[in-house]
Motif scaffolding. Structure first.
Motif, PDB file in Angstrom:
ATOM      1  N   ASN A  24      18.713  81.120  53.317  1.00 35.53           N
ATOM      2  CA  ASN A  24      18.180  79.628  52.965  1.00 35.53           C
ATOM      3  C   ASN A  24      18.923  78.399  52.360  1.00 35.53           C
ATOM      4  O   ASN A  24      18.701  77.336  52.384  1.00 35.53           O
ATOM      5  CB  ASN A  24      16.882  79.756  51.986  1.00 35.53           C
ATOM      6  N   GLN A  25      20.480  78.821  52.529  1.00 35.95           N
ATOM      7  CA  GLN A  25      21.427  77.696  52.285  1.00 35.95           C
ATOM      8  C   GLN A  25      22.198  77.532  53.708  1.00 35.95           C
ATOM      9  O   GLN A  25      22.971  76.612  53.624  1.00 35.95           O
ATOM     10  CB  GLN A  25      22.333  77.932  50.888  1.00 35.95           C
ATOM     11  N   PHE A  26      22.049  78.537  54.652  1.00 34.44           N
ATOM     12  CA  PHE A  26      22.771  78.309  55.609  1.00 34.44           C
ATOM     13  C   PHE A  26      22.743  76.928  56.298  1.00 34.44           C
ATOM     14  O   PHE A  26      23.845  76.564  56.681  1.00 34.44           O
ATOM     15  CB  PHE A  26      22.407  79.342  56.607  1.00 34.44           C
ATOM     16  N   LEU A  27      21.583  76.435  56.623  1.00 32.52           N
ATOM     17  CA  LEU A  27      21.455  75.090  57.205  1.00 32.52           C
ATOM     18  C   LEU A  27      22.223  74.037  56.533  1.00 32.52           C
ATOM     19  O   LEU A  27      23.010  73.214  57.073  1.00 32.52           O
ATOM     20  CB  LEU A  27      20.365  74.820  57.673  1.00 32.52           C
ATOM     21  N   GLN A  44      21.754  83.220  48.654  1.00 33.80           N
ATOM     22  CA  GLN A  44      21.643  83.524  50.063  1.00 33.80           C
ATOM     23  C   GLN A  44      20.423  84.226  50.234  1.00 33.80           C
ATOM     24  O   GLN A  44      20.654  85.415  51.016  1.00 33.80           O
ATOM     25  CB  GLN A  44      22.946  84.519  50.449  1.00 33.80           C
ATOM     26  N   ALA A  45      19.380  83.969  49.863  1.00 30.93           N
ATOM     27  CA  ALA A  45      18.255  84.734  50.133  1.00 30.93           C
ATOM     28  C   ALA A  45      17.587  84.157  51.195  1.00 30.93           C
ATOM     29  O   ALA A  45      17.806  82.996  51.852  1.00 30.93           O
ATOM     30  CB  ALA A  45      17.156  84.349  48.823  1.00 30.93           C
ATOM     31  N   ARG A  92      16.535  72.345  55.320  1.00 34.74           N
ATOM     32  CA  ARG A  92      17.652  71.222  54.761  1.00 34.74           C
ATOM     33  C   ARG A  92      16.479  70.470  53.598  1.00 34.74           C
ATOM     34  O   ARG A  92      15.451  70.008  54.111  1.00 34.74           O
ATOM     35  CB  ARG A  92      17.633  70.344  55.945  1.00 34.74           C
ATOM     36  N   ARG A  93      17.193  70.586  52.527  1.00 40.17           N
ATOM     37  CA  ARG A  93      16.540  69.799  51.262  1.00 40.17           C
ATOM     38  C   ARG A  93      15.035  70.706  51.400  1.00 40.17           C
ATOM     39  O   ARG A  93      14.051  69.781  50.988  1.00 40.17           O
ATOM     40  CB  ARG A  93      16.400  68.555  51.447  1.00 40.17           C
ATOM     41  N   VAL A 105      22.955  81.835  64.299  1.00 38.28           N
ATOM     42  CA  VAL A 105      21.569  81.710  64.575  1.00 38.28           C
ATOM     43  C   VAL A 105      21.085  82.532  65.580  1.00 38.28           C
ATOM     44  O   VAL A 105      20.059  82.951  65.397  1.00 38.28           O
ATOM     45  CB  VAL A 105      21.390  80.058  64.914  1.00 38.28           C
ATOM     46  N   ARG A 106      22.081  82.696  66.548  1.00 38.50           N
ATOM     47  CA  ARG A 106      21.554  83.655  67.721  1.00 38.50           C
ATOM     48  C   ARG A 106      21.128  85.038  67.435  1.00 38.50           C
ATOM     49  O   ARG A 106      20.344  85.559  67.627  1.00 38.50           O
ATOM     50  CB  ARG A 106      22.774  83.730  68.714  1.00 38.50           C
TER      51      ARG A 106
END
Lengths: 82, 454
Positions: free
Chosen positions: B438-441, B205-206, B232-233, B431-432
């Motif tokens: 960096n794994q959120f999406l 979760q960085a 993503r990827r 997002v708002r």
């Protein structure tokens, strides 16, 4: 014997082997089963394996390795028994 | 004096460089493949030269053809853009040997910062924090296991010669490390021609935060940060500045560390230092440097008012940096949405076609970077990115509202794009609130795909 033309499903760059250092998926004269991978098609940096639609023997490749192909262009010819 | 410039790239970045050159009174020549003869960059450049067939390996990556073209037009400089040969040290050297200016740092600097392990050593030497990990490459599994106890699990095994997220494996414990290490070495050798790997602590979760810098070989300034956590990827989809995660003190510290590192190596040109930011521990770690202009550079241009491509050309021309740190200010918030020719409802399958209807959004605070025009046929040979919508407003909530308005105005028919995904992403409360990592999406997309198929 019927000859079937296996065609590119979409445009892109056709590769006969999984990577430059590997042997081709198929050689001329080789027997194949429907579903076998005949090559890779690269579109926008994404690589898709192209499956054979029929079983038979590879008669010849119509396009070369790394050829630019259009959708519907014949990649290779396969001879089947039926 | 640079009077003529060869642009060794395509798409929107080639067009961006054509525009910057024009404004400086520099004649631009776009080197293009046979598939790109009709692009907007070719149309708007002063001249264009075909350098090879569609395949990038035979055109945009063909150093010899590019240098031949440069000689033919007697250009003073070559701008490599991003991707392709932009971070190829041998190309930079070859350009230099041909008596032509390479718009970017020297081959030596590219080599040093392009090798991850060497870049890390350099950062440590400059006193810039790096992710806890091994000192350079780790040759044996035994050594890896010993080091991993100090670094802590989960741990990443990374190929020294890798990049763009390729050549990375994550091991959660000793057993996994023993199993994955030999595979990682074999893969690295096959994919990059070099089997060297190193170890690094994996920070879940960085946030991905990067700092834009400009240097003239002596002086270095920063132009603040960009946050690019929505990936993503490992491909960025949305980038913004300022980062909603940083307070002023951390921002100042982060940007200062980037300047320190760039100054340490005598950096020349535009560069980006990428960091991981551990929001929970409030720690940042340098991960790598990109020694070129980046896709998302307009975000920085919008908040600082500085034209980065122009600055690159002036630096390449041997002019000392005219910007002083105390004169660089940021104002408002900017966000970039990448429109890719991919279908977000079909696992991002490439979408090919011809642009039929095209209506770009416009009005206050909206900037479009794209080579699209009605009738343009998208070639299958290159990157899927078609356009960047860059939105600026006085603060982040206003910029997001403006971005939604921009997407409402956009009409792009003939090809499926990621525009619909942006509409949904901008409506998401996380997002708002800028509450992403960096794994959120990728996690968000899993739910999204389930909804689409339901």
């Amino acid at each position: 014997m019927t000859e079937t033309a296996l065609k590119a499903p979409f445009p892109g760059v056709f590769y006969r082997s999984p990577s430059p250092d590997d042997a081709p998926f198929l050689e001329e004269g080789q027997a194949i089963t429907a579903g076998d991978t005949i090559g890779l098609l690269e579109v926008m940096k994404q690589f898709s394996e192209i499956p054979a639609e029929v079983s038979g023997t590879v008669v010849r490749f119509v396009v070369e390795d790394e050829a630019v192909v259009e959708a519907g262009q014949t990649l290779l010819i396969v001879a089947s028994d039926e | 004096m640079i009077k003529t410039l060869l642009i060794a790239n395509r798409g929107e970045i080639a067009l961006r460089i054509v525009r910057a050159a024009r404004e400086l009174g520099i004649r631009s020549i776009v080197a293009h493949s046979s598939a790109d003869a009709e692009t907007l960059a070719v149309q708007l450049a002063d001249d264009a030269i075909e350098i090879g067939p569609p395949q990038a390996s035979k055109s945009y990556l063909n150093a010899e053809a590019l240098i031949d073209a440069a000689r033919q037009y007697q250009v003073d400089a070559i701008h490599p853009g991003y991707g392709f040969l932009s971070e190829n040290a041998d190309f930079a050297d070859a350009v230099h040997r041909a008596g032509i200016i390479f718009v970017g740092p020297s081959g030596d600097i590219i080599r040093r910062m392009g090798d991850k392990a060497a870049a890390r050593r350099t950062a440590k030497a400059a006193g810039v924090p790096v992710v806890p990990g091994s000192e350079g490459e780790v040759p044996s599994v035994e050594q890896a296991c010993r080091l991993a106890e100090e670094i802590g699990y989960p741990i990443m095994i990374k190929a020294s010669a890798g990049g763009g997220g390729r050549g990375i494996r994550i091991a959660g414990n000793r057993e996994a490390l023993m199993k994955q290490m030999p595979t990682a070495q074999t893969e690295a050798r096959a994919a990059f021609g070099h089997g060297g790997v190193y170890l690094e602590r994996f920070i879940p979760q960085a946030r991905h935060i990067e700092v834009q810098i400009l240097g003239d070989g002596e002086h270095v300034v920063h132009l603040f940060e960009r946050e690019c956590s929505l990936q993503r990827r490992r491909q960025k989809l949305i980038e913004e500045s300022p980062s909603p995660a940083l307070d002023e003190a951390t921002r100042a510290e982060l940007c200062e560390s980037a300047v320190t590192l760039a100054r340490h190596i005598g950096y020349s040109g535009a560069g980006t230092l990428e960091y991981l930011f551990d929001e929970h521990r409030r720690e940042f770690f340098f991960i790598e440097m990109n020694t070129r202009i980046q896709v998302e550079h307009p975000v920085t241009e919008q908040i600082t008012g500085i034209d980065l491509i122009r600055e690159m050309l002036l630096i390449a021309d041997g002019k000392p940096l005219s910007l002083q740190q105390s004169h660089i200010h940021r104002s408002g918030a900017a966000i970039e949405l990448r429109l890719n020719a991919e279908d977000p409802d079909q696992d991002f399958r490439p979408s090919l076609g011809t642009i039929e209807t095209l209506r770009w959004p416009s009005g206050p605070g909206i900037r479009i970077e794209s080579g699209l025009y009605p009738g343009y046929r998208i070639p299958p040979f290159y990157d899927a990115m078609l356009a960047k919508l860059v939105i600026w407003d006085q603060d982040r909530p206003a910029a997001l509202a403006r971005a939604r308005r921009a997407l409402d105005e956009l009409i792009l028919e003939g090809v499926t794009t990621t525009a619909s995904l942006h509409v949904r992403l901008l409506a998401d409360p996380h997002v708002r609130d800028g509450n992403v990592h960096n794994q959120f999406l990728e996690q968000w997309l899993e739910h999204y795909q389930q909804e689409v198929s339901a």
